[in-house]
Design an enzyme around this catalytic site. Structure first.
Site, PDB file in Angstrom:
ATOM      1  N   ARG A 112      25.669  -4.412  40.903  1.00 26.13           N
ATOM      2  CA  ARG A 112      25.739  -4.924  39.271  1.00 26.13           C
ATOM      3  C   ARG A 112      27.017  -5.234  39.132  1.00 26.13           C
ATOM      4  O   ARG A 112      27.844  -4.120  39.268  1.00 26.13           O
ATOM      5  CB  ARG A 112      24.196  -5.048  39.036  1.00 26.13           C
ATOM      6  CG  ARG A 112      24.531  -3.634  38.368  1.00 26.13           C
ATOM      7  CD  ARG A 112      23.520  -3.836  37.107  1.00 26.13           C
ATOM      8  NE  ARG A 112      23.383  -2.551  36.284  1.00 26.13           N
ATOM      9  CZ  ARG A 112      22.568  -2.083  35.742  1.00 26.13           C
ATOM     10  NH1 ARG A 112      21.693  -2.745  35.602  1.00 26.13           N
ATOM     11  NH2 ARG A 112      22.354  -0.916  35.177  1.00 26.13           N
ATOM     12  N   ASN A 150      25.194  -8.594  31.004  1.00 33.25           N
ATOM     13  CA  ASN A 150      24.660  -7.362  29.613  1.00 33.25           C
ATOM     14  C   ASN A 150      25.495  -6.375  30.081  1.00 33.25           C
ATOM     15  O   ASN A 150      26.557  -6.078  30.897  1.00 33.25           O
ATOM     16  CB  ASN A 150      23.417  -6.742  31.294  1.00 33.25           C
ATOM     17  CG  ASN A 150      22.807  -6.001  30.942  1.00 33.25           C
ATOM     18  OD1 ASN A 150      21.883  -5.412  30.213  1.00 33.25           O
ATOM     19  ND2 ASN A 150      22.964  -4.446  31.507  1.00 33.25           N
ATOM     20  N   GLU A 151      25.339  -5.391  29.075  1.00 33.43           N
ATOM     21  CA  GLU A 151      26.369  -4.450  28.831  1.00 33.43           C
ATOM     22  C   GLU A 151      28.289  -5.064  29.014  1.00 33.43           C
ATOM     23  O   GLU A 151      28.103  -4.277  30.079  1.00 33.43           O
ATOM     24  CB  GLU A 151      25.701  -3.365  29.264  1.00 33.43           C
ATOM     25  CG  GLU A 151      24.623  -3.081  28.219  1.00 33.43           C
ATOM     26  CD  GLU A 151      23.961  -1.941  29.676  1.00 33.43           C
ATOM     27  OE1 GLU A 151      24.500  -1.087  30.492  1.00 33.43           O
ATOM     28  OE2 GLU A 151      22.917  -0.957  28.071  1.00 33.43           O
ATOM     29  N   GLU A 310      17.129  -1.485  23.752  1.00 31.90           N
ATOM     30  CA  GLU A 310      16.936  -0.936  25.502  1.00 31.90           C
ATOM     31  C   GLU A 310      16.304   0.368  24.554  1.00 31.90           C
ATOM     32  O   GLU A 310      17.759   0.599  24.347  1.00 31.90           O
ATOM     33  CB  GLU A 310      17.443  -1.167  26.823  1.00 31.90           C
ATOM     34  CG  GLU A 310      17.612  -2.359  27.556  1.00 31.90           C
ATOM     35  CD  GLU A 310      19.179  -2.949  28.848  1.00 31.90           C
ATOM     36  OE1 GLU A 310      19.289  -1.221  29.251  1.00 31.90           O
ATOM     37  OE2 GLU A 310      19.237  -3.502  28.687  1.00 31.90           O
ATOM     38  N   TRP A 318      19.456   8.031  36.108  1.00 28.63           N
ATOM     39  CA  TRP A 318      21.094   8.053  36.263  1.00 28.63           C
ATOM     40  C   TRP A 318      22.019   9.430  35.437  1.00 28.63           C
ATOM     41  O   TRP A 318      22.773   8.947  35.752  1.00 28.63           O
ATOM     42  CB  TRP A 318      21.573   7.050  35.694  1.00 28.63           C
ATOM     43  CG  TRP A 318      21.015   6.722  34.264  1.00 28.63           C
ATOM     44  CD1 TRP A 318      19.979   5.387  33.912  1.00 28.63           C
ATOM     45  CD2 TRP A 318      21.884   6.996  32.813  1.00 28.63           C
ATOM     46  NE1 TRP A 318      20.150   5.075  32.405  1.00 28.63           N
ATOM     47  CE2 TRP A 318      20.783   6.240  31.986  1.00 28.63           C
ATOM     48  CE3 TRP A 318      23.305   7.706  32.703  1.00 28.63           C
ATOM     49  CZ2 TRP A 318      21.743   6.212  30.473  1.00 28.63           C
ATOM     50  CZ3 TRP A 318      23.182   8.129  31.108  1.00 28.63           C
ATOM     51  CH2 TRP A 318      22.480   7.155  30.465  1.00 28.63           C
ATOM     52  N   GLU A 358      16.809   1.934  40.213  1.00 27.27           N
ATOM     53  CA  GLU A 358      16.145   2.483  39.488  1.00 27.27           C
ATOM     54  C   GLU A 358      14.689   2.781  38.982  1.00 27.27           C
ATOM     55  O   GLU A 358      14.364   2.727  38.699  1.00 27.27           O
ATOM     56  CB  GLU A 358      16.547   1.311  38.015  1.00 27.27           C
ATOM     57  CG  GLU A 358      17.856   1.440  37.687  1.00 27.27           C
ATOM     58  CD  GLU A 358      18.637   1.287  36.480  1.00 27.27           C
ATOM     59  OE1 GLU A 358      18.621  -1.023  36.295  1.00 27.27           O
ATOM     60  OE2 GLU A 358      18.997   0.822  35.378  1.00 27.27           O
ATOM     61  N   LYS A 359      14.339   3.401  40.158  1.00 27.85           N
ATOM     62  CA  LYS A 359      12.497   2.827  40.827  1.00 27.85           C
ATOM     63  C   LYS A 359      12.518   4.355  39.621  1.00 27.85           C
ATOM     64  O   LYS A 359      10.823   4.467  39.917  1.00 27.85           O
ATOM     65  CB  LYS A 359      12.576   2.811  42.236  1.00 27.85           C
ATOM     66  CG  LYS A 359      13.197   4.013  42.595  1.00 27.85           C
ATOM     67  CD  LYS A 359      12.523   3.549  44.544  1.00 27.85           C
ATOM     68  CE  LYS A 359      13.718   4.352  45.267  1.00 27.85           C
ATOM     69  NZ  LYS A 359      15.037   3.720  45.702  1.00 27.85           N
ATOM     70  N   PHE A 360      13.111   5.294  39.343  1.00 31.39           N
ATOM     71  CA  PHE A 360      12.875   6.661  38.891  1.00 31.39           C
ATOM     72  C   PHE A 360      13.345   5.976  37.480  1.00 31.39           C
ATOM     73  O   PHE A 360      13.073   7.708  36.807  1.00 31.39           O
ATOM     74  CB  PHE A 360      13.549   8.242  40.276  1.00 31.39           C
ATOM     75  CG  PHE A 360      12.914   7.769  40.917  1.00 31.39           C
ATOM     76  CD1 PHE A 360      11.493   8.437  41.186  1.00 31.39           C
ATOM     77  CD2 PHE A 360      13.573   8.003  42.150  1.00 31.39           C
ATOM     78  CE1 PHE A 360      10.946   8.424  42.366  1.00 31.39           C
ATOM     79  CE2 PHE A 360      13.464   7.725  44.006  1.00 31.39           C
ATOM     80  CZ  PHE A 360      11.606   8.011  43.982  1.00 31.39           C
ATOM     81  N   HIS A 361      13.259   4.867  37.179  1.00 30.15           N
ATOM     82  CA  HIS A 361      13.384   5.284  35.552  1.00 30.15           C
ATOM     83  C   HIS A 361      12.278   5.267  34.711  1.00 30.15           C
ATOM     84  O   HIS A 361      11.944   3.738  35.396  1.00 30.15           O
ATOM     85  CB  HIS A 361      14.359   3.805  35.396  1.00 30.15           C
ATOM     86  CG  HIS A 361      14.936   4.073  34.087  1.00 30.15           C
ATOM     87  ND1 HIS A 361      14.471   4.005  33.022  1.00 30.15           N
ATOM     88  CD2 HIS A 361      16.017   4.392  33.364  1.00 30.15           C
ATOM     89  CE1 HIS A 361      15.252   3.517  32.149  1.00 30.15           C
ATOM     90  NE2 HIS A 361      16.491   4.031  31.637  1.00 30.15           N
TER      91      HIS A 361
HETATM   92  C1  GLA Z   1      21.267  -0.141  31.161  1.00 28.35           C
HETATM   93  C2  GLA Z   1      21.166  -2.140  31.986  1.00 28.35           C
HETATM   94  C3  GLA Z   1      19.947  -1.868  32.321  1.00 28.35           C
HETATM   95  C4  GLA Z   1      19.421  -0.405  32.853  1.00 28.35           C
HETATM   96  C5  GLA Z   1      19.126   0.914  31.756  1.00 28.35           C
HETATM   97  C6  GLA Z   1      18.558   1.893  32.275  1.00 28.35           C
HETATM   98  O1  GLA Z   1      21.518  -0.020  29.708  1.00 28.35           O
HETATM   99  O2  GLA Z   1      21.381  -2.681  30.514  1.00 28.35           O
HETATM  100  O3  GLA Z   1      19.509  -3.012  32.980  1.00 28.35           O
HETATM  101  O4  GLA Z   1      20.304   0.019  34.090  1.00 28.35           O
HETATM  102  O5  GLA Z   1      21.073   1.156  31.706  1.00 28.35           O
HETATM  103  O6  GLA Z   1      18.903   3.231  31.753  1.00 28.35           O
END
Ligand code: GLA
Ligand code: ZN
Length: 670
Positions: A112, A150-151, A310, A318, A358-361
């Site tokens: 992404r 996003n970010e 968030e 990560w 991100e399945k382990f988040h």
């Molecule tokens: C960022 C992204 C999210 C996700 C989180 C995981 O903040 O915006 O999509 O990947 O990290 O911590």
């Protein structure tokens, strides 16, 4: 700053990615959202490939059903433009829109955030999908907020492709006016780098040895400005087609990954400042970094309420090691953000993914399901946030300011410095931690901002500082302010050129001293400094040869290269005082200096609050609120200035507020 439309309570919810689940699960999702008291979710952030499966052909049916379902269940929507994740077909048609690294490697599709912000094809496609969404959902009753992209700045903060090279030249012409001005600003007389034509200028790609520092600095500015162009493009479409709905994009104010974005500028462009924050679990006190991030976010919002968009219910996935949060830690984290000005607490993400990276988040609904500690704490937090609804719209009260400037961060990343052991970010963290442990709430401020409202202003290693900023600090002190400055501040101007005359050019006058030479220490070396009453402290990394020119030495080097010379100085100027710390002191050692400066500033020590208990106030139309967060394993008591009602327990509080180990209490003062 605007609030999400139609939201009457604090925001509580998370990123919701229902496209990862069959629609039966959506029914369970909204039932659980009601159970937990969720008020808003962020949707559609990565949905471009589903919304526009083929170029120009759209499928909004699923999003229609989803937004209707949220509305029926009283959940507001923070609806994203999916422009951080263009579909595979887009890159197939426009391979040159994939970003290129400084080494010339073109990124591939399959993750992404593969965005070249200069790509004309990307800009056209992003504008088109944004228009489609705005037209379709402008009047949807669930719509509360637009979440653009996003970010910005991660995972790619700058691209070095041919499109960017051309865009960079246009930006240089517009910013500097002429080629002569670029040659001058970049100091191209050095190493024979003079340019005879704009077309000769390229992005600062990999070179045999150190690249031109001013060129790198301008490239950081250019990359930031280019992202901002794209944010504005989307925002303006949304404002035009969906008037009345505030527009945000989620910042990452205090993470080093977020350092490619000048949030002072961006804070003025959004309708609501929102932030993402994750604990960096490297053994440090994570709550201090959290407080710093929250204070910085509030500051870029101009002190107004902002929104934590968030954070995590428990571990992330990560970092090298991702511990689960302790019982109660999620609530402490969430409510610390609220204490420091967030009108809510949202998470990544609602339901933990089964597939993908991100399945382990952790998530609000974990793999373990609802018979789990995380879910029970989520439900409790929903109830707590409901009880705290009256704090919505109030403002956090600050005691001191710390200067902060992203241009200075960019400049301090440049190579070939007096020592690689000096880490400007570490200085900022240490000064902040020292203020935090004195129970002072901090606003961050731009070096040219009006500082007159703060009794104390701290400058942790602000290497790049304009002459105008130096004058600003001088008049701040002359008019009665107390200033504390770390070494390696005020050294260069906006183009990384050393200010004329002895160091520190921008700050000589206000500090009443000059620095003849830097003499950083070797990695194993430490020096001793001695001060009032024979006190002794140990320091490392940096020493220098300070010459008093009006300032007096308060602490003196006892050994090392600068033995006998001033180490910490104090300068009375006009109505105020300026302190200078010429070596690296740890947060605990800095406490002595900040205590003395605090006395100059007339700040009474906060004696009624134990170590490890965070106390912050919010004030506004609905009253005054005192947040007390106990980060320790012991029950604590906090002295109250006035009696009040504790909002989470409903109990009356007078004299001393009891805050059990690990708990949070919020008193609405009478
Ligand atoms: C960022 C992204 C999210 C996700 C989180 C995981 O903040 O915006 O999509 O990947 O990290 O911590
Ligand atoms: Zn590019």
């Amino acid at each position: 700053m605007s609030a999400p439309k139609g939201l009457t309570r604090l925001a509580f919810g998370g990123d919701y990615n229902p496209e990862q689940w069959p629609e039966e699960v959506w029914q369970e999702d909204v039932r659980l959202m009601r159970e937990a008291g969720v008020t808003m979710v962020s949707v559609g952030i990565f949905s471009w490939a589903l919304l526009e499966p083929e170029p120009g052909s759209y499928d909004f049916d699923w999003l229609d059903r989803l937004l209707d379902l949220l509305h029926e269940n009283g959940v507001r929507a923070d609806l994203a433009t999916p422009t951080v994740a263009p579909p595979a077909w887009f890159y197939r048609a426009h391979p040159d829109a994939l970003p290129v690294t400084a080494d010339g490697v073109r990124h591939a599709f399959g993750s992404r955030g593969a965005i070249c912000h200069s790509s004309p094809a990307y800009r056209r496609a992003a504008a088109a999908i944004t228009e489609q969404l705005a037209r379709r959902y402008a009047d949807h009753p669930a719509l509360a907020l637009w979440h653009v992209h996003n970010e910005y700045g991660v995972p790619v903060s700058a691209c070095y492709c041919a499109n960017c090279a051309a865009h960079f030249r246009r930006w240089l012409r517009a910013t500097h006016g002429s080629l002569d001005a670029v040659n001058e600003a970049w100091g191209t007389a050095f190493w024979g780098q003079r340019y005879g034509d704009f077309e000769e200028i390229e992005p600062p790609r990999t070179t045999p040895t150190v690249r031109n520092p001013a060129q790198l600095l301008d490239y950081a500015r250019f990359a930031d400005a280019t992202m901002l162009e794209n944010f504005r493009m989307e925002r303006d479409i949304l404002h035009r087609l969906a008037p009345g709905i505030p527009v945000t994009t989620n910042f990452m104010t205090a993470l080093t990954q977020g350092d490619s974005v000048d949030y002072w500028a961006w804070g003025r462009e959004v309708d609501l400042v929102t932030n993402d924050h994750y604990l960096i679990t490297d053994g440090r006190r994570t709550e201090v970094n959290l407080a710093m991030a929250a204070d910085l976010t509030r500051s870029v919002a101009g002190g107004a309420p902002w929104l934590l968009l968030e954070h995590s219910t428990s571990g992330v996935n990560w970092q090298p090691r991702n511990p689960a949060k302790e019982p109660g830690q999620m609530a402490r984290n969430s409510l610390a953000h609220v204490a420091r000005g967030s009108d809510g607490a949202m998470f990544f993400q609602w339901r933990q993914s089964r597939r993908g990276a991100e399945k382990f988040h952790s998530a609000m609904v974990p793999h373990a399901g609802t018979d789990s500690r995380v879910w029970r704490e989520v439900v409790q937090l929903g109830a707590d946030l409901e009880a705290l609804a009256p704090v919505r719209g109030t403002r956090t009260v600050a005691d001191a300011a710390v200067l902060w400037d992203w241009a200075s961060w960019w400049a301090q990343r440049l190579e070939w410095r007096p020592t690689e052991d000096h880490d400007a970010r570490e200085r900022a963290d240490s000064f902040y931690k020292s203020l935090y442990d004195r129970h002072l709430t901090v606003d961050f401020a731009h070096p040219a901002a009006d500082l007159s409202g703060y009794p104390l202003v701290v400058v942790p290693a602000l290497y790049l500082m304009t002459e105008a900023a130096g004058r600003n600090l001088r008049s701040y002190v002359e008019n009665g302010g107390t200033l504390v400055v770390s070494y390696f501040s005020g050294i260069v101007d906006e183009h990384d050129a050393v200010h004329p005359g002895p160091y520190p050019g921008a700050l000589r006058d206000v500090l009443g001293l000059t620095v003849e030479e830097f003499s950083p220490l070797l990695s194993s070396e430490r020096v001793r400094i001695t001060g009032p009453g024979g006190a002794e402290l140990s320091a490392d990394v940096w020493t220098e040869f300070v010459v008093e020119r009006g300032a007096e030495a308060v602490w003196t080097y006892a050994d090392g290269p600068a033995a006998g010379r001033p180490a910490v100085t104090r300068h009375r100027l006009g109505q105020g005082t300026a302190w200078y710390v010429s070596t690296r002191l740890g947060a605990r050692e800095l406490d002595l200096i900040l205590a003395a400066a605090g006395e100059d500033a007339g700040i009474a020590p906060r004696t009624g609050i134990p170590y490890g208990v965070e106390v912050v106030s919010r004030e506004g139309d609905t009253g005054s609120y005192l947040f007390a967060i106990n980060h320790t394993a012991d029950d604590a008591k906090v002295a109250l200035g006035a009696p009040g009602t504790e909002l989470l327990t409903g109990e009356r509080a007078t004299g001393h507020l009891a805050v059990p180990a690990g708990a949070v209490r919020v008193v609405h003062l009478d």
